[in-house]
Design a protein around this motif. Structure first.
Motif, mmCIF file in Angstrom:
data_model
loop_
_atom_site.group_PDB
_atom_site.id
_atom_site.type_symbol
_atom_site.label_atom_id
_atom_site.label_comp_id
_atom_site.label_asym_id
_atom_site.label_seq_id
_atom_site.Cartn_x
_atom_site.Cartn_y
_atom_site.Cartn_z
ATOM 1 N N GLY A 164 -6.101 -12.782 -9.304
ATOM 2 C CA GLY A 164 -7.259 -12.199 -8.636
ATOM 3 C C GLY A 164 -7.350 -12.522 -7.162
ATOM 4 O O GLY A 164 -8.399 -12.305 -6.540
ATOM 5 N N LEU A 165 -6.264 -13.013 -6.574
ATOM 6 C CA LEU A 165 -6.219 -13.281 -5.135
ATOM 7 C C LEU A 165 -5.644 -12.071 -4.399
ATOM 8 O O LEU A 165 -5.358 -11.039 -5.007
ATOM 9 N N PHE A 166 -5.507 -12.206 -3.083
ATOM 10 C CA PHE A 166 -4.939 -11.154 -2.231
ATOM 11 C C PHE A 166 -5.743 -9.851 -2.276
ATOM 12 O O PHE A 166 -5.196 -8.759 -2.123
ATOM 13 N N THR A 167 -7.045 -9.956 -2.507
ATOM 14 C CA THR A 167 -7.884 -8.755 -2.477
ATOM 15 C C THR A 167 -8.128 -8.282 -1.043
ATOM 16 O O THR A 167 -8.338 -7.094 -0.810
ATOM 17 N N ASP A 168 -8.109 -9.212 -0.102
ATOM 18 C CA ASP A 168 -8.177 -8.873 1.318
ATOM 19 C C ASP A 168 -6.799 -8.366 1.744
ATOM 20 O O ASP A 168 -5.794 -9.060 1.561
ATOM 21 N N PRO A 169 -6.698 -7.146 2.303
ATOM 22 C CA PRO A 169 -5.375 -6.622 2.676
ATOM 23 C C PRO A 169 -4.630 -7.511 3.664
ATOM 24 O O PRO A 169 -3.394 -7.536 3.661
ATOM 25 N N TYR A 170 -5.349 -8.243 4.497
ATOM 26 C CA TYR A 170 -4.676 -9.137 5.426
ATOM 27 C C TYR A 170 -4.069 -10.350 4.704
ATOM 28 O O TYR A 170 -3.004 -10.838 5.072
ATOM 29 N N GLN A 171 -4.765 -10.836 3.667
ATOM 30 C CA GLN A 171 -4.180 -11.904 2.870
ATOM 31 C C GLN A 171 -2.942 -11.396 2.117
ATOM 32 O O GLN A 171 -1.961 -12.133 1.949
ATOM 33 N N TRP A 172 -2.990 -10.136 1.672
ATOM 34 C CA TRP A 172 -1.816 -9.556 1.031
ATOM 35 C C TRP A 172 -0.680 -9.414 2.051
ATOM 36 O O TRP A 172 0.480 -9.661 1.735
ATOM 37 N N TYR A 173 -1.033 -9.064 3.268
ATOM 38 C CA TYR A 173 -0.015 -9.026 4.324
ATOM 39 C C TYR A 173 0.602 -10.424 4.484
ATOM 40 O O TYR A 173 1.816 -10.557 4.665
ATOM 41 N N GLY A 174 -0.225 -11.457 4.402
ATOM 42 C CA GLY A 174 0.281 -12.825 4.503
ATOM 43 C C GLY A 174 1.293 -13.126 3.425
ATOM 44 O O GLY A 174 2.305 -13.797 3.673
ATOM 45 N N ARG A 175 1.035 -12.632 2.211
ATOM 46 C CA ARG A 175 1.999 -12.800 1.116
ATOM 47 C C ARG A 175 3.309 -12.088 1.455
ATOM 48 O O ARG A 175 4.396 -12.640 1.282
ATOM 49 N N LEU A 176 3.206 -10.866 1.963
ATOM 50 C CA LEU A 176 4.405 -10.122 2.350
ATOM 51 C C LEU A 176 5.137 -10.821 3.494
ATOM 52 O O LEU A 176 6.374 -10.894 3.512
ATOM 53 N N ALA A 177 4.370 -11.347 4.444
ATOM 54 C CA ALA A 177 4.985 -12.042 5.579
ATOM 55 C C ALA A 177 5.760 -13.265 5.121
ATOM 56 O O ALA A 177 6.845 -13.566 5.644
ATOM 57 N N ASP A 178 5.205 -13.960 4.124
ATOM 58 C CA ASP A 178 5.883 -15.147 3.617
ATOM 59 C C ASP A 178 7.155 -14.766 2.871
ATOM 60 O O ASP A 178 8.196 -15.415 3.015
ATOM 61 N N GLU A 179 7.085 -13.706 2.063
ATOM 62 C CA GLU A 179 8.287 -13.262 1.367
ATOM 63 C C GLU A 179 9.306 -12.714 2.354
ATOM 64 O O GLU A 179 10.521 -12.897 2.182
ATOM 65 N N GLN A 180 8.821 -12.065 3.405
ATOM 66 C CA GLN A 180 9.735 -11.550 4.422
ATOM 67 C C GLN A 180 10.482 -12.692 5.110
ATOM 68 O O GLN A 180 11.674 -12.574 5.399
ATOM 69 N N LEU A 181 9.779 -13.789 5.342
ATOM 70 C CA LEU A 181 10.439 -14.954 5.926
ATOM 71 C C LEU A 181 11.608 -15.381 5.044
ATOM 72 O O LEU A 181 12.708 -15.652 5.531
ATOM 73 N N ARG A 182 11.377 -15.418 3.726
ATOM 74 C CA ARG A 182 12.425 -15.851 2.808
ATOM 75 C C ARG A 182 13.557 -14.830 2.733
ATOM 76 O O ARG A 182 14.726 -15.201 2.567
ATOM 77 N N ALA A 183 13.228 -13.547 2.851
ATOM 78 C CA ALA A 183 14.273 -12.521 2.862
ATOM 79 C C ALA A 183 15.096 -12.598 4.149
ATOM 80 O O ALA A 183 16.330 -12.485 4.122
ATOM 81 N N MET A 184 14.417 -12.790 5.275
ATOM 82 C CA MET A 184 15.132 -12.913 6.544
ATOM 83 C C MET A 184 16.054 -14.127 6.538
ATOM 84 O O MET A 184 17.115 -14.121 7.157
ATOM 85 N N ARG A 185 15.649 -15.171 5.839
ATOM 86 C CA ARG A 185 16.478 -16.369 5.761
ATOM 87 C C ARG A 185 17.843 -16.067 5.152
ATOM 88 O O ARG A 185 18.857 -16.633 5.561
ATOM 89 N N LEU A 186 17.866 -15.203 4.149
ATOM 90 C CA LEU A 186 19.141 -14.854 3.536
ATOM 91 C C LEU A 186 20.080 -14.235 4.561
ATOM 92 O O LEU A 186 21.280 -14.515 4.585
#
Length: 613
Positions: free
Chosen positions: A487-509
């Motif tokens: 029930g988290l990430f209801t704020d679209p900006y917080q969801w963007y934060g989740r994407l940003a964090d996953e993007q960091l991990r993808a960029m690391r590869l």
């Protein structure tokens, strides 16, 4: 988790120390020989022989790495320090690993089951990987801006870490440990000189970041040293008499003045006056002797999987493109009319997304902690007994540390886990990453995984207090993906934060393999991350230099997440209505960190058992 352990995780910090720590103690050798002989008695079952072997191994490691012992609550070694990095001690390290590999091979795997079988497989694989790792020149790179005893010892001596300062003996213990630190640092100078001769040296950009870390501890007044912290605490200690306090203050201050500060000063002088001029312009591991094979070893060690740099690089590129598409959807949801790069700029520059003070950051994460704690019961049935605290990263290491990290709690419950937030650059701590960062570093990410592992009764100690980057970081990144289910990430900006964090991990590869297998420059890596994210410039630079310093570690996050997610997807498909997400998570966590192939086999067995239930 961003490893300064120790990022961000203590397990990772200590494993780095352990790899360079061998003692010449005859007591260790005699005790080991006795136990190994006992483990071969025919009257004992294979399980009994295994457990005797594992117990003796752990006891021996406590002596070989006394700092590790302190962190796992074995306080008999609090006055000791790892042995210097001499050729003799490195030879003993190799002999130590070969001895235990030989011993484990003498146990019949076919006669083991359950936890014993898991322990056997893990222990044997660990010894093989440790022996393979000695082929390379890691000892000639004993510290960098991310990891190193120069930073770790300061945290330990600050009074805010695992080293206890409760009794007079505790203070005297650390005085003795400090003398061991001085000898150890002398040996780092010698092996770095060896590195100069053999062209195994740090890149210039990394050396520049190490210098201020050393300089921070070269002070004129002992009271301004971070190591004076325990003496400040002493004033409030009612267990120690006034006369004893006076003795401690005198002797402890003398150690700071005559041992600790001169050690940092000597190391600083070596790095600035001698080592720095030999720093290399290249940044990748492939530029060093045996560099290609070295990086392949790092991939295997950090992922526990048979993967190539090329396939990891390609997977990373695919994930970066996919996540950019998800970010565009967020941009459209919030009604931003510009391009995605302009949206990144907006997120980096608009003041609404940033805190104004360190305390505001900590308070905000405390609020998020309470919210997440109220939700985790939806997806979990097993919880850690230990709590965790939110703390800012100490000033002396903040400039070069990761944005956040986690330190495990004391096994005996005397110290909570610590979720460190780096408040050095407030623009590197945007508000929209709060939910995802808290999930990753604390609950149900690292705090759940590491604390539960320590609390599992009957688990072999080398497993309770050991770990695998791919498991720990893969779990934490997988945990982030559970946010919407809670029930988290209801704020679209917080969801963007989740994407940003996953993007960091993808960029690391992409960046890690680019730097160490494809000849990328530091600037190429910075440009790639800047173009594909809204990260602060300081954060991008810190991340890239982290990947330069610890090749392969950054691959573990996304690779581990993918492996765990694949296990869940297959389990859901196989079990249908019988699939219980809480029980699945229990299966992942309850046996501690496992190599991915062993975890996958275990989950497959669980799925088959559930089908029959």
């Amino acid at each position: 988790m961003k490893k300064q352990l120790l990022g961000a995780s203590v397990v990772l910090l200590l494993s780095a120390c352990q790899s360079n720590s061998i003692s010449s103690s005859s007591n260790v050798e005699n005790a080991s020989a006795t136990a190994l002989a006992g483990a071969t008695q025919a009257k004992q079952s294979e399980a009994q022989r295994l457990n005797i072997l594992l117990d003796q191994y752990f006891k021996e490691v406590m002596v070989l790495n006394p700092i590790y012992a302190t962190f796992v609550g074995e306080n008999a070694y609090n006055d000791k320090f790892p042995a210097p990095l001499t050729a003799e001690n490195r030879a003993k390290e190799l002999a130590f690993e070969k001895k235990y590999l030989k011993a484990i091979k003498e146990i019949d795997e076919s006669k083991l089951e359950g936890q014993d079988l898991l322990s056997y497989k893990i222990f044997k694989q660990d010894r093989v990987m440790a022996i393979r790792g000695t082929r390379f020149g890691q000892h000639m790179l004993p510290f960098n801006q991310m990891y190193g005893i120069h930073n770790f010892f300061a945290t330990l001596g600050s009074g805010a870490s695992a080293q206890p300062f409760n009794t007079a003996k505790d203070y005297y213990n650390f005085e003795q440990r400090a003398k061991g630190f001085a000898l150890f640092m002398d040996s780092t100078i010698e092996v770095m000189r060896e590195g100069i001769e053999k062209n195994v040296v740090l890149p210039k950009a990394i050396i520049e970041k190490v210098i201020p870390q050393l300089q921070a501890h070269v002070v004129d007044d002992v009271k301004s040293s971070v190591f004076y912290g325990p003496l400040t605490m002493l004033e409030q200690n009612e267990k120690i008499s006034a006369s004893e306090k006076a003795k401690i203050i005198a002797s402890y201050s003398k150690v700071i003045e005559q041992v600790i500060i001169p050690t940092y000063k000597k190391t600083l002088a070596f790095v600035t006056d001698e080592y720095q001029q030999h720093g290399r312009d290249s940044v990748g591991l492939s530029a060093l002797p045996k560099g290609k094979a070295w990086y392949e070893h790092q991939i295997a060690e950090n992922t526990t999987l048979a993967l190539t740099a090329d396939e990891i690089h390609q997977y990373g590129q695919q994930e970066v493109a996919r996540i950019l598409g998800e970010m565009k959807k967020v941009k459209e949801t919030v009604g931003f009319n510009g391009s995605l790069p302009e949206f990144f700029t907006f997120l980096k520059e608009d003041e609404q997304f940033y805190f104004s003070s360190e305390q505001e950051v900590v308070d905000a994460y405390e609020t998020v902690k309470a919210d997440i704690n109220s939700r985790v019961g939806q997806l979990f049935e097993v919880f850690p007994k230990a709590d965790y605290e939110v703390r800012p990263v100490e000033a002396f290491r903040a400039a070069s540390s990761a944005g956040a990290s986690y330190q495990s709690p004391a096994p005996d419950g005397s110290r909570p886990g610590i979720f460190y937030i780096n408040t050095h650059d407030l623009k590197a701590q945007p508000k929209f990453i709060m939910e995802t960062l808290s999930i990753h570093e604390a609950a149900p990410g690292h705090h759940f995984q590491i604390a539960i592992q320590q609390e599992v009764e009957g688990l072999a100690k080398f497993r309770r207090f050991g770990g695998y980057t791919v498991f720990a970081e893969g779990w934490a990144l997988y945990a982030e993906s559970l946010g919407k289910e809670m029930g988290l990430f209801t704020d679209p900006y917080q969801w963007y934060g989740r994407l940003a964090d996953e993007q960091l991990r993808a960029m690391r590869l992409v960046v890690d393999t680019g730097l160490h297998a494809k000849g990328w420059s530091r600037q190429q890596a910075i440009d790639f991350m800047t173009a594909n994210s809204s990260m602060a410039a300081s954060d991008v630079e810190s991340e890239v230099e982290r990947y330069i310093s610890i090749p392969g570690q950054a691959l573990a996050y996304k690779i581990g997440q993918r492996a765990i997610r694949d296990m869940r997807t297959k389990a859901e498909a196989a079990l249908g209505d019988k699939f219980d997400i809480r029980k699945f998570h229990t299966q992942i966590l309850i046996d501690g960190a496992l190599p991915m192939p062993i975890l996958q086999a275990k989950v497959e067995q669980w799925v088959e058992a559930q089908k029959k239930a």
